[in-house]
Motif scaffolding. Structure first.
Motif, mmCIF file in Angstrom:
data_model
loop_
_atom_site.group_PDB
_atom_site.id
_atom_site.type_symbol
_atom_site.label_atom_id
_atom_site.label_comp_id
_atom_site.label_asym_id
_atom_site.label_seq_id
_atom_site.Cartn_x
_atom_site.Cartn_y
_atom_site.Cartn_z
ATOM 1 N N ARG A 1 36.341 50.878 33.795
ATOM 2 C CA ARG A 1 37.218 50.189 34.736
ATOM 3 C C ARG A 1 36.448 49.311 35.711
ATOM 4 N N SER A 2 35.220 48.923 35.334
ATOM 5 C CA SER A 2 34.445 48.019 36.185
ATOM 6 C C SER A 2 34.867 46.569 35.966
ATOM 7 N N VAL A 3 35.529 46.287 34.858
ATOM 8 C CA VAL A 3 36.039 44.955 34.544
ATOM 9 C C VAL A 3 37.543 45.084 34.338
ATOM 10 N N SER A 4 38.298 44.164 34.906
ATOM 11 C CA SER A 4 39.761 44.224 34.805
ATOM 12 C C SER A 4 40.216 44.003 33.361
ATOM 13 N N LEU A 5 41.102 44.875 32.906
ATOM 14 C CA LEU A 5 41.712 44.738 31.589
ATOM 15 C C LEU A 5 43.211 44.478 31.721
ATOM 16 N N GLY A 6 43.633 44.009 32.893
ATOM 17 C CA GLY A 6 45.036 43.644 33.103
ATOM 18 C C GLY A 6 45.977 44.829 32.991
ATOM 19 N N ALA A 7 47.000 44.669 32.160
ATOM 20 C CA ALA A 7 48.027 45.698 32.008
ATOM 21 C C ALA A 7 47.450 46.998 31.436
ATOM 22 N N ALA A 8 46.342 46.916 30.700
ATOM 23 C CA ALA A 8 45.704 48.136 30.179
ATOM 24 C C ALA A 8 45.215 49.008 31.336
ATOM 25 N N ASP A 9 44.737 48.375 32.422
ATOM 26 C CA ASP A 9 44.349 49.140 33.611
ATOM 27 C C ASP A 9 45.558 49.830 34.233
ATOM 28 N N ASP A 10 46.694 49.146 34.240
ATOM 29 C CA ASP A 10 47.926 49.754 34.756
ATOM 30 C C ASP A 10 48.322 50.969 33.920
ATOM 31 N N LEU A 11 48.197 50.836 32.604
ATOM 32 C CA LEU A 11 48.526 51.946 31.702
ATOM 33 C C LEU A 11 47.568 53.117 31.928
ATOM 34 N N ILE A 12 46.282 52.822 32.065
ATOM 35 C CA ILE A 12 45.301 53.880 32.335
ATOM 36 C C ILE A 12 45.650 54.583 33.641
ATOM 37 N N GLY A 13 45.988 53.813 34.676
ATOM 38 C CA GLY A 13 46.358 54.400 35.960
ATOM 39 C C GLY A 13 47.581 55.291 35.859
ATOM 40 N N GLN A 14 48.592 54.835 35.114
ATOM 41 C CA GLN A 14 49.801 55.633 34.955
ATOM 42 C C GLN A 14 49.495 56.929 34.201
ATOM 43 N N LEU A 15 48.766 56.826 33.096
ATOM 44 C CA LEU A 15 48.455 58.017 32.303
ATOM 45 C C LEU A 15 47.564 58.986 33.078
ATOM 46 N N GLU A 16 46.612 58.442 33.846
ATOM 47 C CA GLU A 16 45.746 59.312 34.644
ATOM 48 C C GLU A 16 46.570 60.059 35.702
ATOM 49 N N ARG A 17 47.526 59.388 36.307
ATOM 50 C CA ARG A 17 48.411 60.043 37.286
ATOM 51 C C ARG A 17 49.201 61.174 36.628
ATOM 52 N N HIS A 18 49.766 60.911 35.426
ATOM 53 C CA HIS A 18 50.511 61.952 34.706
ATOM 54 C C HIS A 18 49.597 63.119 34.345
ATOM 55 N N LEU A 19 48.373 62.813 33.969
ATOM 56 C CA LEU A 19 47.409 63.864 33.619
ATOM 57 C C LEU A 19 47.112 64.735 34.824
ATOM 58 N N GLU A 20 46.827 64.120 35.954
ATOM 59 C CA GLU A 20 46.525 64.879 37.179
ATOM 60 C C GLU A 20 47.698 65.757 37.593
#
Length: 176
Positions: free
Chosen positions: A154-173
């Protein structure tokens, strides 16, 4: 009196027989059939019905169940955990110390957001690996969907993929 070696064949045969007797069919021991590969959804009740009993017509994109897996690894503590979320709301979570389990399903709003993000992301256009190899003690995120994988820190922006990672990480936590 000369030393006489005993044959190992009887012991090997007995051990093999015990192993075979203790083992059953792997598929038979799993309630939903054979193991799924990462990113592969659990078979739906509709797909397990004989063809004549299934609903008519082809599935529209809105009805098609898609799955995405996020695996988070690294850091000082050596984290290794993942979440498999499907657009039908099912969620499976895995953590090294706790194993795998089916978790609370996604809410309707979270399912809709997951569907929208999956439709928005062109996985084929994303770089397969976007990691700063000089960084230390970082988390690495592996995102798998539809046969494609993206690995990032996540050191380089991947656009909507970063949003998806953030959402999935929140659900995981929320589910750990």
């Amino acid at each position: 009196m000369p030393y006489r070696k005993r044959g190992r064949a009887p012991a090997l045969l007995a051990a093999t027989g015990l192993l075979l007797a203790a083992c059953g069919s792997v598929e038979a021991s799993q309630p939903d059939g054979p193991a799924r590969s990462p990113g592969q959804a659990r078979p739906s009740p509709e797909s397990s019905r004989p063809p004549g009993e299934r609903g008519g017509g082809k599935a529209t994109p809105a009805e098609r169940v898609e799955s995405v897996r996020l695996t988070v690894t690294g850091g000082i503590a050596g984290v290794h955990r993942s979440i498999l979320a499907s657009t039908d709301g099912t969620v499976e979570v895995s953590e090294r110390s706790k194993g795998d389990w089916e978790a609370d399903p996604l809410s309707g709003a979270d399912r809709d957001r997951l569907k929208a993000l999956l439709e928005k992301i062109d996985f084929a256009a994303l770089p397969p690996r976007s990691v700063d190899e000089n960084a230390r003690d970082m988390f690495v995120y592996a995102l798998e969907h539809d046969g494609r994988a993206v690995v990032t820190d996540r050191s380089v922006s991947l656009g909507a993929a970063d949003d998806l990672i953030g959402q999935l990480e929140r659900h995981l936590e929320e589910r750990l």
